[in-house]
Design an enzyme around this catalytic site. Structure first.
Site, PDB file in Angstrom:
ATOM      1  N   SER A  99       4.611   4.074   2.403  1.00 61.89           N
ATOM      2  CA  SER A  99       4.162   2.799   1.851  1.00 61.89           C
ATOM      3  C   SER A  99       4.589   1.695   2.798  1.00 61.89           C
ATOM      4  CB  SER A  99       4.733   2.566   0.448  1.00 61.89           C
ATOM      5  OG  SER A  99       6.113   2.285   0.503  1.00 61.89           O
ATOM      6  N   LYS A 100       4.032   0.527   2.605  1.00 67.88           N
ATOM      7  CA  LYS A 100       4.415  -0.636   3.398  1.00 67.88           C
ATOM      8  C   LYS A 100       3.975  -1.887   2.650  1.00 67.88           C
ATOM      9  CE  LYS A 100       6.493  -1.087   7.423  1.00 67.88           C
ATOM     10  NZ  LYS A 100       7.649  -0.256   7.801  1.00 67.88           N
ATOM     11  N   GLY A 101       4.756  -2.939   2.793  1.00 64.46           N
ATOM     12  CA  GLY A 101       4.389  -4.228   2.229  1.00 64.46           C
ATOM     13  C   GLY A 101       4.276  -5.260   3.323  1.00 64.46           C
ATOM     14  N   ILE A 150       0.861  -1.188   0.000  1.00 68.16           N
ATOM     15  CA  ILE A 150       0.000   0.000   0.000  1.00 68.16           C
ATOM     16  C   ILE A 150       0.893   1.231   0.000  1.00 68.16           C
ATOM     17  CG2 ILE A 150      -1.815   1.243   1.247  1.00 68.16           C
ATOM     18  CD1 ILE A 150      -2.471  -1.426   2.659  1.00 68.16           C
ATOM     19  N   ASP A 174      12.231  -4.810   6.901  1.00 63.26           N
ATOM     20  CA  ASP A 174      11.320  -4.729   8.038  1.00 63.26           C
ATOM     21  C   ASP A 174      11.427  -6.052   8.787  1.00 63.26           C
ATOM     22  OD1 ASP A 174       8.732  -4.401   9.643  1.00 63.26           O
ATOM     23  OD2 ASP A 174       8.707  -2.556   8.484  1.00 63.26           O
TER      24      ASP A 174
END
Length: 797
Positions: A316-318, A266, A372
């Protein structure tokens, strides 16, 4: 290959041999594989056999005639995408040859989509409750979260499969629309049919409308690519999120469905960057992790957006959620394979002009990834090199967190995130007139981690306790500083602490699941008996052993402190609740606070309403969006450097040995400059927050941080969409002000403007102007203030 688990070859007898191997989560896959192959016309299976191995792998071999290798390969690639669950309704539909393999994979895909994105049902009771709490943001958010959670419990994937099983022909029509290339006109026809068929069944009608909405939301995908590692779908949030309870519309969403995992990416702006988190679960926590996957990803990306207030990339982040069916046999190679599958699928739909990719978006997208949870170490370097192998133009900047051999700037080595955390911690001490050497301190996240180790190395407070994955180390007299420094330098967990250096009241408790099963307690020096060591570790930050001046979370799961447990951080108020704290109904004195100062080094450790409750009771709290932004600043400047330097310059100026030795002099000077930029940016924001809090003591600092972040994000958006970038002279002025001096010694600003993508230059200008405006003019500034600000800079240009 990481994305193929089959081999096809011709035998001397003229047969074709198909060998398939994968991790097994049930006794046999013969039925599924036989159904898949039987879709090939005239195919005959002459013999088949299976072998099992001690590492959990099963191999299947089929000897086939009557077809070609190409036909077999076209089906074999679907193996990884099929839902290998014998009790799943859509698996039965495939076994009964009601659905084809492609239709089964599509059904699985839209079931996942609908599980996360079906609009919750409206009701009169909900509407009335919403009206009652709409002026209380915390209450409204809790109501929305409750509604969403209950909706997902009703709309389970098992139930969605049963709905498809009862109406397979309608599902086949939706898939045919997807395959031919869905249009508003074709969807309108199907929607009318859904309305007619389910006229008296609103629940099922809503489900099929959610299925159909996938076709309009999927603007780019690799579904029909024959050699995909996982399914990747670029979703247009505007097509389905308008009816969902989220505070801000993302710019773009990618949904992934891989073998034994699922995930999202996102982002909230065109140019965005954030880490990819791999979530590992035990059977007990997996259902909750699956249900909250998109919400957690959204929250992390949104927090990243608010944190990225000094850099061109928005938030953003996955996420990669590993199926619990594989966890008992999961090793490092399995985790790396899943990460590579995620990356490869993302590259399918972001590298331009890829074959077999359906693209109705027709817009280039530049995605930057970072490390992460469970994707640090060598993962970023592997992703960068993989993107290079696939011809990615910006491979040097595709990932951050790489080792120095690829020009990476490790956050832990140089304490980049700790730079911003310490800027805030030391800012609080300075404002309150405190000497840190006299203060006691507690920390989650141990000396083995990036934040944990560097916080120990940089601070001078007296630690009384630390919690990490290994357990709890506690000493009310103060943990031996030399021993902590040793662990931090060696990056070891607290179970390596020499317990002989604890006082009589100190203890170390290992978090040991196996011991917990025995029922034998651990007896503490005060006589307390601990029967559940893992639970003791997980909740120690709430325990009565805590009585410190400062708490710096440097690790731990999101929402470890929430409104339902925040009252446990008070002493002498046994009847207090989080709600009472939030409403200012608890008269807490400084000696009642287990923590008097909290600076959030870890993201989302404390929920928003719990932060407000703590501030109401007198805790000085600096939230994550301010304190934790050092790492993203370092990563962003690493990205910018990779974009500004060509391959030859990058290798010469930025690459040393993987262990951090033999680093070019340019690299070392750039790292020092980046460290200084991080500290100064964090301190600028801290000073503004503190000043506003002094002027408006009734406004919590957490609220001030949010308002500041939102103002920068809003202004950045307006600037990004403006025509200002037609003035190249002004763009050059901003780039010159933004670029590190060290970088400008190697590449001129004029050359940067030729090399750096134009939309990235636009993002630089937008954020530099927006952040400098807010930091100098404050959050209550107006249009005339902005006019004056811009007039000054245009004159300087």
């Amino acid at each position: 290959s990481f994305h193929e688990n089959y081999h096809i070859h011709e035998t001397p007898t003229g047969e074709i041999a198909l060998s398939i191997g994968f991790r097994a989560d049930r006794p046999a896959y013969f039925s599924t594989l036989t159904c898949l192959l039987s879709e090939i016309p005239d195919l005959k299976i002459n013999k088949k056999f299976m072998e099992s191995f001690s590492n959990g792998v099963q191999t299947y071999t089929f000897y086939i005639s009557g077809t070609t290798k190409e036909a077999i390969a076209s089906k074999a690639n679907l193996i990884n995408q099929l839902p290998h669950r014998p009790n799943n309704a859509i698996s039965h539909l495939m076994a009964d040859k009601i659905l084809t393999a492609e239709e089964t994979v599509f059904s699985h895909l839209i079931m996942i989509f609908s599980f996360y994105f079906s609009p919750p049902a409206e009701s009169e009771d909900y509407t009335r409750l919403k009206a009652m709490v709409e002026h209380e943001p915390v209450g409204l958010n809790r109501l929305k979260a409750l509604r969403s959670g209950l909706s997902q419990e009703i709309m389970s994937e098992h139930h969605l499969g049963d709905v498809i099983a009862a109406n397979p022909e309608l599902l086949k029509e939706i898939f045919a629309d997807f395959k031919k290339g869905s249009t508003p006109a074709t969807r309108e026809v199907i929607a009318a049919k859904i309305q007619t068929v389910f006229e008296k069944d609103a629940h099922t009608r809503n489900i099929f409308n959610a299925f159909l909405s996938f076709n309009s939301a999927a603007v780019k995908h690799n579904f029909f690519k024959s050699d995909k590692a996982a399914i990747a779908v670029r979703l247009d949030p505007k097509a389905f999120m308008g009816k969902l309870d989220f505070p801000r519309m993302p710019h773009g969403i990618f949904m992934f469905v891989g073998p034994q995992w699922r995930g999202f990416h996102i982002r909230f702006t065109d140019i965005a960057r954030g880490g990819v988190r791999m979530i590992l679960s035990d059977p007990k926590s997996y259902p909750q992790n699956k249900q909250s996957l998109f919400q957690e990803n959204y929250n992390l990306a949104h927090t990243q957006l608010l944190k990225n207030k000094d850099i061109p990339e928005g938030g953003s982040k996955g996420t990669i959620l590993v199926s619990t069916r594989t966890l008992g046999r999961l090793d490092d190679n399995d985790k790396l394979r899943m990460f590579r599958q995620y990356v490869d699928a993302l590259l399918d739909v972001t590298i331009p002009n890829q074959s077999s990719i359906v693209d109705t978006l027709k817009q280039p997208e530049i995605i930057f990834l970072g490390p992460d949870e469970n994707t640090a170490g060598h993962y970023p370097a592997i992703a960068a090199l993989h993107s290079k192998g696939r011809g990615h133009s910006w491979w040097k900047s595709f990932t951050t967190g790489k080792d120095p051999s690829l020009g990476g700037i490790p956050h832990d080595t140089y304490g980049m995130t700790t730079n911003s955390v310490r800027a805030c911690v030391e800012g609080v001490y300075e404002k309150l007139g405190l000497d840190q050497t006299t203060l006691t301190k507690f920390q989650t996240g141990g000396p083995d981690g990036d934040l944990g180790s560097n916080e120990i190395l940089c601070g001078k407070e007296k630690y009384t306790s630390i919690v990490d994955g290994a357990g709890v180390i506690f000493d009310p007299s103060g943990l031996n500083r030399e021993e902590l420094l040793r662990l931090a330098k060696e990056r070891k967990t607290v179970d390596h602490f020499d317990v002989k250096k604890l006082s009589a009241k100190g203890f170390f408790i290992a978090a040991d699941k196996n011991r917990d099963l025995t029922g034998e307690p651990v007896v503490l020096p005060d006589g307390s008996k601990i029967y559940k060591t893992v639970e003791f570790r997980n909740n120690f930050h709430l325990s009565d052993y805590i009585n410190t001046d400062v708490f710096v979370p440097c690790g731990g799961r999101p929402r470890s402190i929430v409104l339902s447990n925040v009252h446990k951080l008070l002493r002498n108020h046994p009847t207090a609740t989080g709600e009472m704290m939030l409403r200012g109904l608890v008269d807490a004195k400084p000696h009642d606070l287990k923590y008097k100062i909290i600076v959030e080094g870890a993201n989302l450790f404390i929920s928003h309403d719990a932060r407000l409750a703590l501030e109401k009771c007198g805790v000085t709290l600096i939230k994550d969006a301010t304190a934790n932004k050092g790492g993203v600043t370092s990563s962003s400047l690493e990205v910018f450097t990779g974009l500004a330097l060509n391959d030859e310059e990058h290798k010469k100026l930025m690459c040393g040995n993987a262990d951090g030795t033999n680093l070019p002099e340019f690299y070392q000077r750039l790292v020092k400059e980046i460290s200084s930029i991080i500290y100064n940016n964090a301190r600028r924001e801290f000073e503004l927050i503190w000043r506003i809090a002094q002027e408006h003591p009734d406004i919590p600092k957490a609220i001030i941080t949010d308002r500041l972040s939102r103002k920068i994000v809003e202004i950045r958006g307006f600037i990004y969409e403006s025509s200002m970038f037609e003035d190249k002279k002004f763009v050059r002025y901003v780039l010159d002000a933004y670029a590190p001096k060290t970088l400008k010694e190697a590449v001129s600003v004029d050359e940067m403007m030729k090399r750096v993508p134009e939309n990235y230059q636009r993002a630089i200008c937008s954020i530099w102007l927006a952040s400098n405006y807010v930091y100098t003019k404050g959050i209550d500034s107006n249009e005339f203030d902005f006019y004056e600000f811009m007039r000054t800079h245009r004159a300087n240009a």
